[in-house]
Write a protein that holds these residues in place. Structure first.
Motif, PDB file in Angstrom:
ATOM      1  N   GLN A  63       0.841  -1.188   0.000  1.00 18.15           N
ATOM      2  CA  GLN A  63       0.000   0.000   0.000  1.00 18.15           C
ATOM      3  C   GLN A  63       0.886   1.251   0.000  1.00 18.15           C
ATOM      4  N   VAL A  64       0.710   2.078  -1.037  1.00 18.80           N
ATOM      5  CA  VAL A  64       1.462   3.325  -1.116  1.00 18.80           C
ATOM      6  C   VAL A  64       1.039   4.240   0.032  1.00 18.80           C
ATOM      7  N   GLN A  65       2.026   4.880   0.645  1.00 19.38           N
ATOM      8  CA  GLN A  65       1.735   5.837   1.712  1.00 19.38           C
ATOM      9  C   GLN A  65       2.283   7.197   1.337  1.00 19.38           C
ATOM     10  N   LEU A  66       1.473   8.220   1.542  1.00 20.66           N
ATOM     11  CA  LEU A  66       1.811   9.582   1.158  1.00 20.66           C
ATOM     12  C   LEU A  66       1.542  10.492   2.348  1.00 20.66           C
ATOM     13  N   VAL A  67       2.538  11.273   2.746  1.00 17.89           N
ATOM     14  CA  VAL A  67       2.383  12.171   3.889  1.00 17.89           C
ATOM     15  C   VAL A  67       2.852  13.558   3.482  1.00 17.89           C
ATOM     16  N   VAL A  85      -0.866  12.700  -4.384  1.00 15.96           N
ATOM     17  CA  VAL A  85      -1.573  11.528  -4.912  1.00 15.96           C
ATOM     18  C   VAL A  85      -0.621  10.684  -5.753  1.00 15.96           C
ATOM     19  N   ALA A  86      -0.962   9.405  -5.887  1.00 12.99           N
ATOM     20  CA  ALA A  86      -0.144   8.493  -6.683  1.00 12.99           C
ATOM     21  C   ALA A  86      -1.039   7.490  -7.402  1.00 12.99           C
ATOM     22  N   ASP A  87      -0.569   7.035  -8.567  1.00 13.98           N
ATOM     23  CA  ASP A  87      -1.362   6.109  -9.358  1.00 13.98           C
ATOM     24  C   ASP A  87      -0.430   5.203 -10.151  1.00 13.98           C
ATOM     25  N   ARG A  88      -0.845   3.952 -10.359  1.00 15.10           N
ATOM     26  CA  ARG A  88      -0.018   3.009 -11.120  1.00 15.10           C
ATOM     27  C   ARG A  88      -0.031   3.307 -12.612  1.00 15.10           C
ATOM     28  N   ARG A  89      -1.018   4.054 -13.077  1.00 19.56           N
ATOM     29  CA  ARG A  89      -1.083   4.387 -14.499  1.00 19.56           C
ATOM     30  C   ARG A  89      -0.240   5.633 -14.748  1.00 19.56           C
ATOM     31  N   PRO A  90       0.692   5.586 -15.686  1.00 15.71           N
ATOM     32  CA  PRO A  90       1.652   6.688 -15.849  1.00 15.71           C
ATOM     33  C   PRO A  90       1.171   7.887 -16.670  1.00 15.71           C
ATOM     34  N   ALA A  91      -0.035   7.831 -17.199  1.00 16.74           N
ATOM     35  CA  ALA A  91      -0.513   8.931 -18.036  1.00 16.74           C
ATOM     36  C   ALA A  91      -0.868  10.131 -17.175  1.00 16.74           C
ATOM     37  N   VAL A  92      -0.121  11.218 -17.319  1.00 18.46           N
ATOM     38  CA  VAL A  92      -0.279  12.342 -16.395  1.00 18.46           C
ATOM     39  C   VAL A  92      -1.486  13.221 -16.744  1.00 18.46           C
ATOM     40  N   GLN A  93      -1.793  13.373 -18.047  1.00 21.97           N
ATOM     41  CA  GLN A  93      -2.923  14.241 -18.372  1.00 21.97           C
ATOM     42  C   GLN A  93      -4.244  13.684 -17.871  1.00 21.97           C
ATOM     43  N   PRO A  94      -4.566  12.421 -18.146  1.00 20.97           N
ATOM     44  CA  PRO A  94      -5.826  11.882 -17.590  1.00 20.97           C
ATOM     45  C   PRO A  94      -5.838  11.923 -16.072  1.00 20.97           C
ATOM     46  N   MET A  95      -4.710  11.657 -15.472  1.00 22.23           N
ATOM     47  CA  MET A  95      -4.641  11.629 -14.009  1.00 22.23           C
ATOM     48  C   MET A  95      -5.052  12.980 -13.437  1.00 22.23           C
ATOM     49  N   CYS A  96      -4.492  14.038 -13.980  1.00 23.44           N
ATOM     50  CA  CYS A  96      -4.774  15.366 -13.451  1.00 23.44           C
ATOM     51  C   CYS A  96      -6.110  15.917 -13.959  1.00 23.44           C
ATOM     52  N   ARG A  97      -6.379  15.767 -15.236  1.00 20.08           N
ATOM     53  CA  ARG A  97      -7.623  16.326 -15.789  1.00 20.08           C
ATOM     54  C   ARG A  97      -8.854  15.660 -15.185  1.00 20.08           C
ATOM     55  N   GLN A  98      -8.765  14.362 -14.947  1.00 20.32           N
ATOM     56  CA  GLN A  98      -9.909  13.627 -14.402  1.00 20.32           C
ATOM     57  C   GLN A  98      -9.855  13.511 -12.885  1.00 20.32           C
ATOM     58  N   GLU A 133      -5.213   6.452  -7.394  1.00 21.13           N
ATOM     59  CA  GLU A 133      -5.536   5.334  -6.503  1.00 21.13           C
ATOM     60  C   GLU A 133      -5.222   5.648  -5.046  1.00 21.13           C
ATOM     61  N   HIS A 134      -4.208   6.462  -4.822  1.00 18.19           N
ATOM     62  CA  HIS A 134      -3.741   6.708  -3.463  1.00 18.19           C
ATOM     63  C   HIS A 134      -3.696   8.209  -3.188  1.00 18.19           C
ATOM     64  N   TRP A 135      -4.182   8.596  -2.020  1.00 19.30           N
ATOM     65  CA  TRP A 135      -4.218   9.995  -1.605  1.00 19.30           C
ATOM     66  C   TRP A 135      -3.583  10.141  -0.230  1.00 19.30           C
ATOM     67  N   GLY A 136      -2.890  11.241  -0.014  1.00 18.29           N
ATOM     68  CA  GLY A 136      -2.433  11.578   1.311  1.00 18.29           C
ATOM     69  C   GLY A 136      -3.561  12.201   2.112  1.00 18.29           C
ATOM     70  N   GLN A 137      -3.247  12.627   3.314  1.00 18.46           N
ATOM     71  CA  GLN A 137      -4.286  13.179   4.194  1.00 18.46           C
ATOM     72  C   GLN A 137      -4.568  14.653   3.905  1.00 18.46           C
ATOM     73  N   GLY A 138      -3.684  15.293   3.168  1.00 15.41           N
ATOM     74  CA  GLY A 138      -3.887  16.688   2.796  1.00 15.41           C
ATOM     75  C   GLY A 138      -3.205  17.666   3.735  1.00 15.41           C
ATOM     76  N   THR A 139      -2.849  18.820   3.185  1.00 14.06           N
ATOM     77  CA  THR A 139      -2.256  19.899   3.972  1.00 14.06           C
ATOM     78  C   THR A 139      -2.906  21.210   3.539  1.00 14.06           C
ATOM     79  N   GLN A 140      -3.261  22.046   4.500  1.00 10.98           N
ATOM     80  CA  GLN A 140      -3.987  23.282   4.222  1.00 10.98           C
ATOM     81  C   GLN A 140      -3.021  24.383   3.789  1.00 10.98           C
ATOM     82  N   VAL A 141      -3.365  25.050   2.707  1.00  8.25           N
ATOM     83  CA  VAL A 141      -2.648  26.244   2.264  1.00  8.25           C
ATOM     84  C   VAL A 141      -3.642  27.390   2.244  1.00  8.25           C
ATOM     85  N   THR A 142      -3.306  28.461   2.952  1.00  5.80           N
ATOM     86  CA  THR A 142      -4.168  29.639   2.997  1.00  5.80           C
ATOM     87  C   THR A 142      -3.383  30.843   2.517  1.00  5.80           C
TER      88      THR A 142
END
Length: 125
Positions: free
Chosen positions: A1-5, A96-109, A113-122
């Motif tokens: 399981q990918v982990q993102l912090v 975020v991370a994904d096993r599919r390497p296509a960057v345009q679909p990943m970002c546009r859509q 598959e994997h998300w971190g918990q998020g960090t707030q930017v104000t």
């Protein structure tokens, strides 16, 4: 399981800079794609920037020329350098991370598959 912090979020003045970091584990740098999404108040998720091991990258029009995505494979870390920030950049930023390497679909859509918990930017004066 990918982990993102994520780390590095906070309060920044308009026109200022901020660098977000994402510590990555159990990720295949050679074949996967990684990126940053964000969720602003009252809006839908947006794909900010994505990149893969082939050197391909994608930036949303709203951040093009101001944000830069990069990675340090030796440190297992991905960065988002944010320059000349604007109030409309205020959001929770997710690594975020994904096993599919296509960057345009990943970002546009906003597809990952994997998300971190998020960090707030104000961004505010």
């Amino acid at each position: 399981q990918v982990q993102l912090v994520e780390s590095g979020g906070g309060l920044v003045h308009p026109g200022g800079s901020l660098r977000l970091s994402c510590a990555v584990s159990k990720f295949t740098w050679e074949s996967d794609a990684i990126g940053w999404f964000r969720l602003a108040p009252g809006k839908e998720h947006e794909g900010v920037s994505c990149m893969n091991s082939a050197g391909e990258s994608y930036y949303a029009d709203s951040v093009k020329g101001r944000f830069t995505i990069s990675r340090d494979s030796a440190k297992n870390t991905v960065y988002l350098q944010m320059n000349n920030v604007k109030p409309e950049d205020t959001a929770v930023y997710y690594c975020v991370a994904d096993r599919r390497p296509a960057v345009q679909p990943m970002c546009r859509q906003v597809r990952a598959e994997h998300w971190g918990q998020g960090t707030q930017v104000t961004v505010s004066s």
